[in-house]
Design an enzyme around this catalytic site. Structure first.
Site, PDB file in Angstrom:
ATOM      1  N   HIS A   1      -7.315   0.321   6.553  1.00  0.00           N
ATOM      2  CA  HIS A   1      -5.791   0.366   8.381  1.00  0.00           C
ATOM      3  C   HIS A   1      -5.352   1.253   8.628  1.00  0.00           C
ATOM      4  O   HIS A   1      -5.483   2.301   9.701  1.00  0.00           O
ATOM      5  CB  HIS A   1      -4.625  -1.122   7.918  1.00  0.00           C
TER       6      HIS A   1
ATOM      7  N   ASP B   1      -0.197  -4.115   7.121  1.00  0.00           N
ATOM      8  CA  ASP B   1      -1.224  -4.557   7.682  1.00  0.00           C
ATOM      9  C   ASP B   1      -1.986  -4.371   7.609  1.00  0.00           C
ATOM     10  O   ASP B   1      -3.256  -3.419   7.756  1.00  0.00           O
ATOM     11  CB  ASP B   1      -1.278  -3.245   9.006  1.00  0.00           C
TER      12      ASP B   1
ATOM     13  N   ASP C   1       5.434   0.562  15.462  1.00  0.00           N
ATOM     14  CA  ASP C   1       5.772  -0.781  15.023  1.00  0.00           C
ATOM     15  C   ASP C   1       5.893  -0.834  13.634  1.00  0.00           C
ATOM     16  O   ASP C   1       6.175  -2.389  13.233  1.00  0.00           O
ATOM     17  CB  ASP C   1       4.172  -1.779  16.060  1.00  0.00           C
ATOM     18  N   HIS C   2       6.324  -0.282  12.809  1.00  0.00           N
ATOM     19  CA  HIS C   2       6.336  -0.565  11.422  1.00  0.00           C
ATOM     20  C   HIS C   2       8.152   0.998  11.227  1.00  0.00           C
ATOM     21  O   HIS C   2       8.864   0.752   9.558  1.00  0.00           O
ATOM     22  CB  HIS C   2       5.811  -0.233  10.523  1.00  0.00           C
TER      23      HIS C   2
ATOM     24  N   HIS D   1       3.850   2.461   6.166  1.00  0.00           N
ATOM     25  CA  HIS D   1       2.974   3.197   7.269  1.00  0.00           C
ATOM     26  C   HIS D   1       3.625   3.548   8.231  1.00  0.00           C
ATOM     27  O   HIS D   1       4.373   3.047   8.520  1.00  0.00           O
ATOM     28  CB  HIS D   1       0.893   2.366   6.965  1.00  0.00           C
TER      29      HIS D   1
ATOM     30  N   HIS E   1       3.004  -9.013  10.666  1.00  0.00           N
ATOM     31  CA  HIS E   1       2.714 -10.077  11.895  1.00  0.00           C
ATOM     32  C   HIS E   1       1.801 -11.106  11.504  1.00  0.00           C
ATOM     33  O   HIS E   1       1.438 -11.587  10.806  1.00  0.00           O
ATOM     34  CB  HIS E   1       1.710  -9.192  12.359  1.00  0.00           C
TER      35      HIS E   1
ATOM     36  N   HIS F   1       2.988   3.767  11.729  1.00  0.00           N
ATOM     37  CA  HIS F   1       2.329   3.030  12.671  1.00  0.00           C
ATOM     38  C   HIS F   1       3.886   2.872  13.376  1.00  0.00           C
ATOM     39  O   HIS F   1       4.427   2.113  12.353  1.00  0.00           O
ATOM     40  CB  HIS F   1       1.602   1.377  13.085  1.00  0.00           C
TER      41      HIS F   1
HETATM   42 FE    FE Z   1       1.225  -3.418  12.166  1.00  0.00          FE
HETATM   43 ZN    ZN Z   2      -0.044  -0.665  11.491  1.00  0.00          ZN
END
Ligand code: FE
Ligand code: ZN
Length: 255
Positions: free
Chosen positions: A114, A133, A60-61, A56, A171, A58
């Site tokens: 998400h 996520d 942080d990915h 996805h 995570h 975001h």
């Molecule tokens: Fe994340």
């Molecule tokens: Zn995420």
């Protein structure tokens, strides 16, 4: 096992994964929170990165993608439906697609909730699903873009996979998820036993990810919204499953 999985801690609490074929030498990275830890893991094993699968959009990915692409030339693979928000894709996947990696099937599941356009990648030959996520260890991602109905539907697809499937999620939130799960099912014996295991792992500095789907089904409150005991526990005995899921998610957001 012809496919090997390596869990790579990134940033403060993210996980990326390497999936490596010992037969062909091909190696996929699932999500790229940053470039350094995956590059170190590859160098340590003498593996060459051939592809990066993105779950996805975001940051942080995906933040490590440009540097990893520059360093390795790996091709970038992600959801067609979210291509506008992902780094440039070399190959775009849609729900229901079966993609080939090193001669093995990779099944693409849309698990929106998400985010809209979040995908999970199920690799039967590795006995693993990469969920990031969507489904997480004792938890699930916050509903930033989707509805409770959408996420419940997404989680139901993941719940239908074989019980022995490894859930490779994005995570290390398991200890705080455990505290919340206890508020929903304080008497669940499987949950109590799992929490003891989680405390041991974390005390030893070990990851709690991947987890096993059968254990998620027995302990993760977000997969259990259809159960009479859980519905009664949140005082919604006659509500629809998705509405009960939505209430559990709402309580977690405020926890
Ligand atoms: Fe994340
Ligand atoms: Zn995420």
């Amino acid at each position: 096992m012809p496919l090997e999985i390596v869990t790579i801690p990134c940033l403060s609490d993210n996980y990326a994964f390497l999936l490596h074929s010992t037969q062909t030498g091909e190696t996929a990275l699932i999500d790229a929170p940053e470039a350094g830890p995956p590059l170190a893991a590859l160098a340590h094993r003498g593996w060459k990165l051939t592809e990066i699968w993105l779950t996805h959009h975001h940051w942080d990915h995906i933040d490590g993608v440009a540097e990893l692409k520059e360093a390795t030339g790996a091709k970038i693979i992600g959801a067609a439906s979210d291509a506008a928000r992902l780094p440039p894709l070399n190959h775009a996947l849609s729900n229901g697609d079966t993609y080939q990696f090193a001669g093995h099937d990779v099944q693409v599941l849309d698990v929106s909730g998400h985010t809209v356009g979040h995908i999970a990648l199920y690799v039967p030959a590795a006995n693993a699903v990469f969920t990031a996520d969507s489904l997480m260890a004792l938890g699930c991602g916050r509903l930033f873009e989707g509805t409770p109905e959408q996420m419940w539907h997404s989680l139901s697809k993941l719940a239908a996979l074989p019980g022995e499937t490894l859930v490779c999620s994005g995570h290390e939130y398991t200890a705080s998820n455990a505290s919340f799960a206890l508020t929903i099912e304080p008497q669940n014996p499987d949950l109590l036993a799992r929490i003891a295991d989680i405390e041991q792992l974390r005390a030893a500095g070990q990851p709690t990810v991947p987890s096993i789907l059968s254990l998620e089904l027995a302990t993760n409150p977000f997969l259990r919204a259809h159960l009479d005991t859980v519905k009664a526990g949140v005082a919604m005995p006659t509500a629809e499953d998705a509405a009960v899921f939505g209430e559990i998610r709402r309580r977690k957001d405020a926890f």
